[in-house]
Design an enzyme around this catalytic site. Sequence first.
Site, PDB file in Angstrom:
ATOM      1  N   LEU A   1       1.048  -1.292   0.167  1.00  0.00           N
ATOM      2  CA  LEU A   1       0.132  -0.783   0.275  1.00  0.00           C
ATOM      3  C   LEU A   1       1.449   1.152   0.322  1.00  0.00           C
ATOM      4  O   LEU A   1       1.047   2.424   1.040  1.00  0.00           O
ATOM      5  CB  LEU A   1      -0.582  -0.469   1.015  1.00  0.00           C
ATOM      6  N   CYS A   2       1.741   1.210  -0.992  1.00  0.00           N
ATOM      7  CA  CYS A   2       2.654   2.538  -1.074  1.00  0.00           C
ATOM      8  C   CYS A   2       3.087   3.124  -2.245  1.00  0.00           C
ATOM      9  O   CYS A   2       3.990   3.041  -2.553  1.00  0.00           O
ATOM     10  CB  CYS A   2       3.665   2.564   0.273  1.00  0.00           C
ATOM     11  N   GLY A   3       1.734   2.465  -3.429  1.00  0.00           N
ATOM     12  CA  GLY A   3       2.493   2.795  -4.655  1.00  0.00           C
ATOM     13  C   GLY A   3       3.496   1.797  -4.912  1.00  0.00           C
ATOM     14  O   GLY A   3       3.290   0.453  -4.684  1.00  0.00           O
TER      15      GLY A   3
END
Lengths: 134, 291
Positions: free
Chosen positions: B88-90
């Site tokens: 969940l961090c691109g």
Amino acid sequence: MALPEAIQLEIVAPDRLVFSGEVQEVTIPGAEGYLGILPGHAPLLSELKTGIISYPDGEDRVELFCSSGFAEVLPGRVIVLAEEVESPEMIDGSQAQADKEKAEQMLRSRDPGTDYQAALTLLEQASARLQLVD
Amino acid sequence: MPGNLIHFRRRVRSVKNIQQITRAMKLVAASKLKRAQDRIIAARPYANRMLSVLNSMARRIDPAQHPLLAQRDRERVMLVVVTGDRGLCGSFNSNIIRSAMNFIEDEAANRTLSLTLVGRRGVEWFKTRPWQVRHEFVNIMTRVDHRYAREIGKGIIDYFSASELDAVYLVYNEFKSVVRQDVILEPLLPIRRLEFEQESDTDPGVDYIYEQPPREMLDFLLPRHVETQIFRAMLESEAAEHGARMTAMDAATRNAKEMIDQLTLTMNRIRQASITTEIIEIVSGADALEG
């Protein structure tokens, strides 16, 4: 060969840049004893032991506590990389005094489990700190 | 029609829940980012000065003086991959993995390659792939500590000193700004031997005066250098990860808002349509009665 007129001094600790600027002279605690360095010094690489780094600042001298590290000396540049650097304001005098007493007690004890190396290091650091605070 | 309405209501509610989570994650990342950013900015000068001392040293002294300076043919290469532990961090982790895979494909053809993995994402990716993994470190990126850097460094140094490795590279995300991370792939060992660009008056390329025997000095210095560079890479990566997560979660929160707006609009249209239909029915029913 033209000699540089000043030393570009940099003192760095793992967590910050302590000092960066030009000085005329600097004294550092080399492993074999204190080294006074003037501009134009021959390249030198030295381990540092616990002690006091000092350099002139106008009329006064700045004095800093440092523990182990190393320094690279070049004719016009000195880089000091120390594990810990503390200015006199940062030092807790009573804590250092307590450390010193504790270390001395450890050294006097006849308990075979005593870690003499650790005690000596502690004593060295405490004494250097106290020297700055007094 | 009412069934359809309920369906839309549910969707709006679930998107709202997601939005709450992404917003919370964004705020958490922002607050962690601040701390990580301060740490890496404070740690950079030491690592940079260390590198400049090392470079200056490496061109003065004879590489035969220490195993960590040995320049051998690059037969056995190790890549240290620093990823995050969480997603969940691109594109934070996928960028690193892509760049690691490019390196591996270039190198692996004619060389033996092994890996040291830092961060769970990297470990999971390489689990199913055929490369030899020498060390794995998971769950250490949430609290980067110098101890871990020392442990990772020690493993690498041991292999290199024992001549089991000829070169070590490091790939990590460098923290450029809150919205920008750059993938950096850099050599860690052997310490590069830079040639003098020009013979300057103030810096003749002569050997040092040593206060201690050179070997002792280097024993002290070189491992510390490796640790410092690894530690810096970990701090860079930590700050970059929080930055990437913050940006990604911000975008997600905005997308969720857009989606809620869309769904609400459609939902209202459906409701309005059903009300209109009912009114028409009632009116025409009433008309029929009167008529």
